[in-house]
Design a protein around this motif. Structure first.
Motif, short mmCIF file in Angstrom:
data_model
loop_
_atom_site.label_atom_id
_atom_site.label_comp_id
_atom_site.label_asym_id
_atom_site.label_seq_id
_atom_site.Cartn_x
_atom_site.Cartn_y
_atom_site.Cartn_z
N TRP A 145 -17.95 -10.78 8.48
CA TRP A 145 -16.64 -11.36 8.73
C TRP A 145 -15.72 -11.11 7.68
N ALA A 146 -16.31 -10.89 6.51
CA ALA A 146 -15.63 -10.83 5.23
C ALA A 146 -15.72 -9.55 4.77
N ALA A 147 -16.52 -8.58 5.31
CA ALA A 147 -16.40 -7.11 5.24
C ALA A 147 -15.11 -6.54 5.91
N VAL A 148 -14.82 -7.01 7.38
CA VAL A 148 -13.71 -6.44 7.93
C VAL A 148 -12.52 -7.28 7.65
N ARG A 149 -12.64 -8.41 7.27
CA ARG A 149 -11.53 -8.90 6.92
C ARG A 149 -10.83 -8.61 5.64
N GLY A 150 -11.63 -7.91 4.47
CA GLY A 150 -11.16 -7.33 3.60
C GLY A 150 -10.33 -6.13 3.98
N ALA A 151 -10.92 -5.46 5.01
CA ALA A 151 -10.01 -4.15 5.36
C ALA A 151 -8.90 -4.63 6.02
N TRP A 152 -8.64 -5.48 6.97
CA TRP A 152 -7.38 -6.05 7.42
C TRP A 152 -6.34 -6.22 6.25
N MET A 153 -6.81 -7.35 5.42
CA MET A 153 -5.97 -7.71 4.39
C MET A 153 -5.42 -6.86 3.61
N LYS A 154 -6.02 -5.41 3.22
CA LYS A 154 -5.33 -4.52 2.75
C LYS A 154 -4.01 -3.96 3.08
N CYS A 155 -4.17 -3.98 4.52
CA CYS A 155 -3.10 -3.14 5.35
C CYS A 155 -1.72 -4.21 5.25
N PHE A 156 -2.05 -5.35 5.10
CA PHE A 156 -0.78 -6.42 4.98
C PHE A 156 -0.39 -6.68 3.67
N THR A 157 -0.82 -6.07 2.66
CA THR A 157 0.12 -6.04 1.37
C THR A 157 1.46 -5.61 1.33
N SER A 158 2.11 -6.27 0.33
CA SER A 158 3.59 -5.79 0.49
C SER A 158 3.80 -4.40 0.37
N THR A 159 3.20 -3.72 -0.53
CA THR A 159 3.60 -2.32 -0.89
C THR A 159 3.10 -1.47 0.51
N ASN A 160 2.11 -1.73 1.19
CA ASN A 160 1.62 -1.30 2.17
C ASN A 160 2.61 -1.44 3.42
N LEU A 161 3.13 -2.65 3.59
CA LEU A 161 4.20 -3.02 4.53
C LEU A 161 5.51 -2.03 4.43
N LYS A 162 5.89 -2.09 3.14
CA LYS A 162 7.00 -1.40 2.77
C LYS A 162 6.89 0.09 3.27
N ARG A 163 5.61 0.86 3.02
CA ARG A 163 5.73 2.17 3.55
C ARG A 163 5.85 2.06 5.25
N ILE A 164 5.18 1.14 5.83
CA ILE A 164 5.28 1.01 7.35
C ILE A 164 6.49 1.02 7.97
N THR A 165 7.47 -0.33 7.19
CA THR A 165 8.41 -0.64 7.59
C THR A 165 9.59 0.38 7.68
N ASP A 166 9.55 1.45 6.62
CA ASP A 166 10.33 2.43 6.42
C ASP A 166 10.06 3.55 7.69
N ARG A 167 8.73 3.65 7.96
CA ARG A 167 8.62 4.81 8.95
C ARG A 167 9.12 4.22 10.54
N ILE A 168 8.95 2.76 10.68
CA ILE A 168 9.01 2.18 11.88
C ILE A 168 10.66 2.09 12.05
N THR A 169 11.33 1.87 10.91
CA THR A 169 12.73 1.88 11.01
C THR A 169 13.36 3.08 11.66
N LEU A 170 12.70 4.24 10.84
CA LEU A 170 13.44 5.42 11.38
C LEU A 170 13.13 5.97 12.84
#
Length: 315
Positions: free
Chosen positions: A78-103
């Motif tokens: 659980w801790a191993a997969v949770r760590g992978a999920w958490m990295k995807c929801f950092t503010s820096t990563n979400l900024k990259r995603i929202t830019d692409r989704i917006t376009l």
């Protein structure tokens, strides 16, 4: 649940067959149960097992796998997969995603075509999501449904599950063959090592995680957005206040400002009313209102003076 809370208070118990379950709705006590402390109650993966219906063969995922101490699990997977999920929801990563989704949203809305910013192709995989959500909801609301389907199979649901499994497996195999960027959940999960085997996650393990990303994020996100926007439309004063706040930081398109500034995470601290609107929308129309299912396994647990949750009690 709101009616029960008003009638019985922030903590009450109900009988579930041979087990007692303690329902905790008091925010302070909920925090005590969920945060790492001596009053922490581990998650009981058995109550999340119906979610595994979305993947064949059934395999634990981020929601159904147990954290430390529950169901005999040491919580390392659980801790191993949770760590992978958490990295995807950092503010820096979400900024990259929202830019692409917006376009891509602009491309779909304005021109009726996909700009390919996030390479989101139409596929049968996405068309199957609604059907599998219905199957998962049925299993969660009807504990005997799995047994009944074994006795009398539903051909339509069986075919749906087969197509879903084939489509999901194809998506995962494609990701394994050509790993996507680290900003994606698949990209992070491909780097996870299963603590039990010392090897990367298998096809079935990856599939179990990624179908949850599709199913758990599909209705919840769209419902949260739809209901919050609907509530704003019904309250013009709140809508006007939100528009004024957005305008104050240059994010609102107006005749005087036809090209508003791009959103940055640094602006979020200035958008206090926007945050309040989002929280109020989630409070009024929670897209995931079932709470968290826990099992007290360590022993009698005192949440506060005079309030004890007995051992082996659900909460």
């Amino acid at each position: 649940m709101a009616e029960w809370t008003a009638k019985y208070g922030g903590v009450f118990r109900i009988r579930m067959l041979s087990k007692w379950a303690v329902i905790v709705t008091d925010p302070t006590l909920v925090r005590a149960v969920l945060q790492a402390s001596k009053t922490y109650v581990p998650k009981d993966g058995r109550l999340y097992a119906p979610i595994e219906a979305a993947s064949h063969p059934r395999c634990p995922n981020i929601l159904s796998s147990s954290d430390a101490g529950a169901n005999g699990s040491d919580g390392r997977y659980w801790a191993a997969v949770r760590g992978a999920w958490m990295k995807c929801f950092t503010s820096t990563n979400l900024k990259r995603i929202t830019d692409r989704i917006t376009l891509d949203v602009i491309g779909e809305v304005a021109y009726g075509r996909d700009f390919g910013a996030v390479s989101q192709k139409r596929s049968r995989y996405l068309e199957l999501v609604s059907g599998m959500l219905a199957v998962m909801h049925e299993e969660m609301s009807h504990p005997m449904l799995r047994l009944l389907r074994q006795l009398r199979p539903d051909k339509q649901k069986t075919q749906l599950a087969r197509e879903w499994n084939e489509a999901s497996a194809a998506e995962v195999r494609a990701a394994m063959a050509d790993p996507p960027g680290e900003h994606t959940i698949a990209g992070q999960l491909l780097q996870v090592v299963d603590p039990a085997t010392g090897a990367p996650l298998t096809l079935d393990q990856l599939k179990a995680e990624l179908v949850i990303a599709a199913l758990a994020g599909f209705e919840t996100t769209s419902m949260a957005l739809s209901w919050t926007l609907g509530a704003l439309a019904c309250h013009p004063a709140a809508l006007q206040k939100l528009e004024q706040e957005l305008d104050s930081v240059g994010l609102l398109a107006t005749p005087a400002n036809p090209k508003p500034a791009a959103f940055t995470w640094q602006l979020l601290g200035k958008l206090q009313f926007l945050q309040a609107v989002i929280r109020e929308g989630l409070r009024l129309f929670s897209p995931a209102a079932n709470g968290s299912f826990r099992m007290n396994i360590a022993g009698d647990l005192q949440l506060k003076p005079g309030l004890v949750i007995p051992k082996e009690t659900y909460s």
